[in-house]
Design a protein around this motif. Structure first.
Motif, PDB file in Angstrom:
ATOM      1  N   GLU A  24      -0.065 -33.661  -8.048  1.00 14.13           N
ATOM      2  CA  GLU A  24      -0.689 -32.331  -7.952  1.00 14.13           C
ATOM      3  C   GLU A  24       0.028 -31.302  -8.797  1.00 14.13           C
ATOM      4  O   GLU A  24      -0.547 -30.338  -9.266  1.00 14.13           O
ATOM      5  CB  GLU A  24      -0.591 -31.833  -6.499  1.00 14.13           C
ATOM      6  N   ILE A  25       1.354 -31.467  -8.871  1.00 11.85           N
ATOM      7  CA  ILE A  25       2.211 -30.442  -9.449  1.00 11.85           C
ATOM      8  C   ILE A  25       1.945 -30.305 -10.951  1.00 11.85           C
ATOM      9  O   ILE A  25       1.701 -31.286 -11.642  1.00 11.85           O
ATOM     10  CB  ILE A  25       3.672 -30.823  -9.130  1.00 11.85           C
ATOM     11  N   HIS A  26       1.929 -29.058 -11.429  1.00  8.46           N
ATOM     12  CA  HIS A  26       1.762 -28.811 -12.867  1.00  8.46           C
ATOM     13  C   HIS A  26       2.810 -27.842 -13.368  1.00  8.46           C
ATOM     14  O   HIS A  26       2.490 -26.751 -13.845  1.00  8.46           O
ATOM     15  CB  HIS A  26       0.358 -28.283 -13.159  1.00  8.46           C
ATOM     16  N   SER A  27       4.059 -28.204 -13.230  1.00 11.74           N
ATOM     17  CA  SER A  27       5.102 -27.396 -13.855  1.00 11.74           C
ATOM     18  C   SER A  27       5.974 -28.347 -14.659  1.00 11.74           C
ATOM     19  O   SER A  27       5.800 -29.563 -14.595  1.00 11.74           O
ATOM     20  CB  SER A  27       5.949 -26.686 -12.795  1.00 11.74           C
ATOM     21  N   TYR A  86      12.293 -30.104 -13.717  1.00  8.84           N
ATOM     22  CA  TYR A  86      13.598 -29.431 -13.695  1.00  8.84           C
ATOM     23  C   TYR A  86      14.706 -30.328 -13.178  1.00  8.84           C
ATOM     24  O   TYR A  86      15.870 -30.099 -13.474  1.00  8.84           O
ATOM     25  CB  TYR A  86      13.519 -28.154 -12.859  1.00  8.84           C
ATOM     26  N   GLY A 101      -2.303 -26.722  -7.875  1.00  8.59           N
ATOM     27  CA  GLY A 101      -1.651 -27.954  -7.402  1.00  8.59           C
ATOM     28  C   GLY A 101      -0.196 -27.712  -7.040  1.00  8.59           C
ATOM     29  O   GLY A 101       0.299 -28.225  -6.027  1.00  8.59           O
ATOM     30  N   THR A 102       0.483 -26.922  -7.860  1.00  6.01           N
ATOM     31  CA  THR A 102       1.884 -26.614  -7.594  1.00  6.01           C
ATOM     32  C   THR A 102       2.007 -25.785  -6.316  1.00  6.01           C
ATOM     33  O   THR A 102       2.912 -26.001  -5.507  1.00  6.01           O
ATOM     34  CB  THR A 102       2.492 -25.867  -8.799  1.00  6.01           C
ATOM     35  N   ARG A 126      -0.106 -25.817  -3.779  1.00  4.30           N
ATOM     36  CA  ARG A 126      -0.423 -26.710  -2.665  1.00  4.30           C
ATOM     37  C   ARG A 126       0.779 -27.611  -2.339  1.00  4.30           C
ATOM     38  O   ARG A 126       1.083 -27.870  -1.179  1.00  4.30           O
ATOM     39  CB  ARG A 126      -1.647 -27.559  -3.015  1.00  4.30           C
ATOM     40  N   HIS A 127       1.453 -28.049  -3.405  1.00  4.05           N
ATOM     41  CA  HIS A 127       2.651 -28.887  -3.256  1.00  4.05           C
ATOM     42  C   HIS A 127       3.695 -28.161  -2.389  1.00  4.05           C
ATOM     43  O   HIS A 127       4.264 -28.741  -1.459  1.00  4.05           O
ATOM     44  CB  HIS A 127       3.196 -29.185  -4.661  1.00  4.05           C
ATOM     45  N   ARG A 184       2.421 -27.664   1.302  1.00  6.24           N
ATOM     46  CA  ARG A 184       2.591 -28.865   2.140  1.00  6.24           C
ATOM     47  C   ARG A 184       3.995 -28.905   2.737  1.00  6.24           C
ATOM     48  O   ARG A 184       4.172 -29.242   3.908  1.00  6.24           O
ATOM     49  CB  ARG A 184       2.394 -30.143   1.305  1.00  6.24           C
ATOM     50  N   ASP A 190       6.599 -20.712 -17.159  1.00  3.61           N
ATOM     51  CA  ASP A 190       6.343 -21.834 -16.262  1.00  3.61           C
ATOM     52  C   ASP A 190       6.378 -21.383 -14.796  1.00  3.61           C
ATOM     53  O   ASP A 190       7.047 -20.403 -14.452  1.00  3.61           O
ATOM     54  CB  ASP A 190       7.388 -22.926 -16.511  1.00  3.61           C
ATOM     55  N   VAL A 191       5.646 -22.105 -13.975  1.00  5.09           N
ATOM     56  CA  VAL A 191       5.588 -21.793 -12.548  1.00  5.09           C
ATOM     57  C   VAL A 191       6.137 -22.972 -11.758  1.00  5.09           C
ATOM     58  O   VAL A 191       5.392 -23.815 -11.271  1.00  5.09           O
ATOM     59  CB  VAL A 191       4.134 -21.510 -12.103  1.00  5.09           C
ATOM     60  N   PRO A 192       7.460 -23.051 -11.626  1.00  7.21           N
ATOM     61  CA  PRO A 192       8.048 -24.166 -10.875  1.00  7.21           C
ATOM     62  C   PRO A 192       7.878 -23.965  -9.371  1.00  7.21           C
ATOM     63  O   PRO A 192       7.662 -22.832  -8.917  1.00  7.21           O
ATOM     64  CB  PRO A 192       9.532 -24.123 -11.256  1.00  7.21           C
ATOM     65  N   PRO A 193       7.971 -25.045  -8.588  1.00  5.94           N
ATOM     66  CA  PRO A 193       7.827 -24.920  -7.131  1.00  5.94           C
ATOM     67  C   PRO A 193       8.791 -23.891  -6.535  1.00  5.94           C
ATOM     68  O   PRO A 193       8.435 -23.188  -5.584  1.00  5.94           O
ATOM     69  CB  PRO A 193       8.149 -26.329  -6.625  1.00  5.94           C
TER      70      PRO A 193
END
Lengths: 185, 419
Positions: free
Chosen positions: A59-62, A65, B301-302, B304-305, B308, B386-389
């Motif tokens: 799902e993730i799109h980054s 890291y 998606g990020t 939602r990740h 969760r 960028d958009v990291p978690p």
């Protein structure tokens, strides 16, 4: 999910390597993602590419890291780029390197036991087989020695689809040779 | 995407491939029997037309490929092609979309079912090739249907759906399919494509002109399409006598598009087993959520990740991805988020001097309710930041604080910018 970061220089095919590994893993039935980190595009500049491989949909799109493994296509990068940045504890470093273990640890600036370090003389092998110093496919072979992320059979399929004819055959040979020549140091 | 029911074409009959978002769009255009493609190259869209021109060069498509001298010409060429009855497609990004702007209004006001793929990219200056939604937001008032996709699979699926939506006799409006530049355009993922002939069947073969007729100045009844044998004028002068009235069917058609997007989403589900929420919104965990984040495109998606993980930690969070941005699904969005205490609205663009565009829409969606959640607008990811978690988590933590304090101190936040 397994995350790989590829270090290369513009024109060396790091993105292609990331894509070929992803395609091979896809053929194995995995979910995959691979992408480049594009800065100003110019030949010779340090570049990054990434591959994610997972049993579950991704799902993730980054960017990545905290990779599980980093692959270094060009040993001259070790002097300018911190290739271990963010690498998970105990993660793997796979380097195109034709020298002694001490020398490699010093170039990486890491202590023994912090990470798993693998070396393969990819430039030498590429010059022998491809007659050109292009190491991206060799480094996929080296990575697979450290981590069986894709089957050799499907990697060959992906490589031959990407490079039809003699070039594909030669790259498949190079991958096998690099796989055999990779050593944990 | 959700599964469950056995689709008409089971997965083993679908074609599994690893392609990037741009390639997925190119394959979708090929499978959609596009008659005319006119385009001008611009990063990060270039791979779409590069790949498509390979199909043309290899004789795999019947398409007339028109390499034009600018994006203004590209949109003009597909306007002409669509007016003549062709299924027409183009793709662009950033400055290219800005240069199309004048013709975007002509395409929609002439009711031409063109499909445009936008590989979203920041606008100059300074020059930046990376993703944000500033380009797409520049066309939000142009009477186009605008869909934003989350991943490479959805880029393929939605491009095909776009032709069906655009050509629906009750819509007849152009459709823009937005995929995040680089984050999707250049990202290879494993996807399923349909056998080509199944897409042909889904779209009903080549485009058919709807059979609407028009009485020309000689009193002859002719089909509404450009035809040298039956000359017609398109978009002639229309002043204060009728211009306003002529906008009414256009307004209604765009409203109608929402239902058609939903219907096509369901038809696609029957066929392939894939659907994206109800077609207009894609909700996750919103039913009992105290905190909801709304978002467009690949960042969903990020988010939602991270959501969760927060759910596992016992925080009641939800995510609402807005798939259809124009026409804006006011009712669906309001129903999905009205029960929350706090809503974070993510925008990858800023209406300078105001808020992020979707914040304005969501505010309008909620205004009529007696009780509404608190809203915070997060403008993020400009120029491809960028958009990291970790950044998404920080946003959720701020929203938790807003919930505890019961008030919004700063309604507009710039997320991920250096201080």
């Amino acid at each position: 999910m397994f995350e790989v970061r590829w270090h290369g220089r513009g024109g060396q095919g790091a993105w292609t390597a990331a894509n070929l590994l992803a395609t091979a893993a896809m053929l194995d039935g995995k979910h995959v993602q691979s992408f480049p980190a594009f800065g100003p595009e110019r030949a010779g500049a340090p570049v990054l590419a990434f591959t994610r491989i997972s049993d579950e949909p991704i799902e993730i799109h980054s960017m990545v890291y905290e990779p599980d493994a980093v692959v270094v296509l060009d040993p001259t990068l070790l002097a300018t780029v911190n290739v271990v940045e963010g690498l998970k504890k105990g993660g793997s470093i796979i380097v195109n390197f034709d020298g002694g273990a001490e020398e490699l640890y010093e170039a990486l600036g890491v202590g023994k036991g912090e990470y798993r370090v693998f070396a393969v003389p990819a430039t030498k092998l590429a010059l022998e087989i491809l007659k050109r110093p292009i190491t991206n496919t060799a480094m996929i072979g080296a990575l697979l020695k450290a981590h069986p992320l894709a089957s050799m059979e499907n990697l060959e399929r992906a490589v031959k689809a990407r490079f039809p004819g003699k070039v594909g055959e030669a790259n498949a040979e190079l991958i096998r040779k690099a796989y055999e020549s990779t050593r944990e140091v | 995407m959700s599964g469950g029911k056995v689709p008409k074409i089971p997965l083993e009959k679908q074609v599994r491939m690893a392609v990037n978002g741009d390639e997925a769009v190119a394959y979708a255009a090929k499978h959609s029997l596009v008659d005319v493609v006119a385009a001008y190259p611009i990063t990060p869209q270039t791979i779409i037309v590069e790949k498509f021109s390979e199909f043309v060069a290899d004789g795999e498509v019947h398409t007339e490929f028109v390499p034009v001298e600018s994006e203004h010409s590209a949109m003009s060429a597909v306007v002409g092609a669509a007016a003549a009855g062709a299924r027409a497609f183009t793709a662009t990004a950033s400055q290219g979309l800005a240069l199309m702007w004048e013709i975007l209004y002509i395409a929609s006001s002439l009711r031409l079912p063109i499909v445009l793929a936008v590989a979203n990219r920041a606008l100059s200056a300074p020059i930046n090739i990376h993703c944000d939604h500033s380009d797409a937001m520049g066309m939000r008032d142009a009477s186009w249907v605008q869909l934003f996709v989350e991943n490479t699979q959805e880029a393929y699926d939605t491009t095909i759906q776009a032709f069906k939506i655009a050509e629906d006799p009750e819509v007849l409006l152009p459709v823009a399919v937005n995929l995040d530049g680089f984050v999707l355009s250049h990202t290879l993922e494993d996807i399923y494509m349909l056998p080509e002939e199944e897409v042909h069947k889904f779209l009903g073969g080549y485009r058919k002109v709807t059979g609407k007729t028009y009485v020309d100045y000689l009193g002859k009844e002719v089909e509404v399409k450009l035809d040298p044998a039956n000359p017609l004028s398109f978009g002639p002068l229309d002043l204060y006598d009728y211009y306003f009235e002529h906008k009414v069917p256009q307004i209604k058609a765009l409203e109608k598009a929402k239902e058609v997007v939903k219907r096509v989403n369901e038809e696609w589900y029957e066929l392939t087993g894939r659907r994206y929420g109800d077609g207009v919104i894609d909700a996750w965990g919103v039913e009992d959520a105290d905190i909801i984040v709304t978002v467009l495109g690949s960042t969903a998606g990020t988010v939602r990740h991270v959501a969760r993980q927060l759910r596992k930690e016992g925080v009641k969070v939800g995510v609402l991805r807005i798939r259809l941005y124009r026409p804006f699904p006011f009712e669906e969005v309001a129903n999905a988020i009205k029960g929350a205490k706090v809503v974070g609205v993510m925008d990858r663009a800023l209406s300078f001097g105001s808020f992020g565009p979707s914040y304005l829409d969501i505010s309008a969606a909620l205004y009529g309710l007696k009780e509404r959640p608190l809203l915070v607008n997060y403008v993020y990811g400009l120029g491809g930041r960028d958009v990291p978690p970790s950044l998404v988590r920080r946003m959720f933590e701020e929203l938790i604080k807003v919930k505890e304090e019961g008030e919004v101190k700063e309604p507009l936040k710039l997320l991920g910018v250096r201080e």
